[in-house]
Design an enzyme around this catalytic site. Structure first.
Site, short mmCIF file in Angstrom:
data_model
loop_
_atom_site.label_atom_id
_atom_site.label_comp_id
_atom_site.label_asym_id
_atom_site.label_seq_id
_atom_site.Cartn_x
_atom_site.Cartn_y
_atom_site.Cartn_z
N ILE A 9 0.85 -1.18 0.00
CA ILE A 9 0.00 0.00 0.00
C ILE A 9 0.90 1.24 0.00
CG2 ILE A 9 -1.81 1.26 1.18
CD1 ILE A 9 -2.68 -1.47 0.08
N LYS A 10 0.75 2.07 -1.01
CA LYS A 10 1.53 3.30 -1.11
C LYS A 10 0.82 4.43 -0.37
CE LYS A 10 3.39 4.49 -5.01
NZ LYS A 10 3.55 4.84 -6.44
#
Length: 225
Positions: free
Chosen positions: A85-86
């Protein structure tokens, strides 16, 4: 050393994973918007091309930690596999990183422009930090120097966080980032292919073929002599 492809273009992803030793794909809202398609459906198509083991880095859009966490959980439910997850290195982003890290979620801290931002993200639990090289250069900063500083700081404080250098416009920036110790790079297909191109390689191969054919003819290979 990890190579990731920075795109959501399915044709480019198929080509890159067919030909080259790629480790994953990174996306961001701008890259996804260029494709103008259903978001989750498209990410699932990428997953089907690269397999469950290769990394996909997908960015959240929420402005608060609560929104980012909700988006992250939704992505994890729908995409699965080796998903990162960025999350941008804002105050709310750091808060979200702490929560998601404690929940065992893999995190990539993105939109990094200083070594101190990267250090705080690492402390919050980020698995990768993604410094933007060319965007830093465009504001008269030193993108590659920043990458080197981050590598040195993470090593000095014994973090396991890896540096995923991003935002490249040319092969020299990629090369320089590797020289200062970046653990990974994410780049578009053209830049990746330019990194292995050389006119002397092409001319050498042409000469090998010519010398062979002068003796054995065009119809003979090493398998049918």
């Amino acid at each position: 050393m990890l190579y990731l492809l920075d795109t959501a273009n399915l044709a480019n992803i198929e080509k890159a994973f067919d030909l080259y030793p790629m480790d994953g794909v990174t996306t961001n809202p701008t890259i996804i918007a260029k494709e103008n398609i259903d978001f989750i459906e498209h990410i699932l198509k990428i997953r089907s091309i690269i397999g469950q083991d290769a990394m996909i880095h997908v960015q959240v859009l929420g402005s608060t930690a609560v929104e980012m966490i909700e988006e992250a959980n939704n992505l994890l439910d729908k995409i699965g596999g080796n998903l990162y997850i960025k999350i941008p290195v804002t105050s709310q982003g750091i808060k979200a990183m702490k929560h998601l890290h404690n929940a065992g979620v893999k995190i990539t801290a993105t939109a990094v422009f200083t070594a101190l931002q990267a250090l705080v993200a690492a402390k919050a639990g980020a698995d990768f930090v993604a410094p933007y090289v060319n965007r830093s250069d465009n504001i008269s900063s030193d993108g590659v120097g920043m990458v080197g500083e981050i590598v040195d700081l993470l090593k000095a404080y014994n973090f396991t966080t890896k540096v995923l250098a991003a935002s490249f416009m040319n092969v020299q920036q990629v090369h320089a980032s590797m020289k200062v110790g970046s653990h990974a790079v994410t780049l578009n297909l053209d830049t990746f292919e330019n990194s292995i191109r050389h006119p002397l390689t092409d001319s050498s191969v042409d000469q090998f073929v010519k010398d062979w054919e002068d003796i054995y003819g065009k119809d003979k290979t090493t398998f049918n002599l």
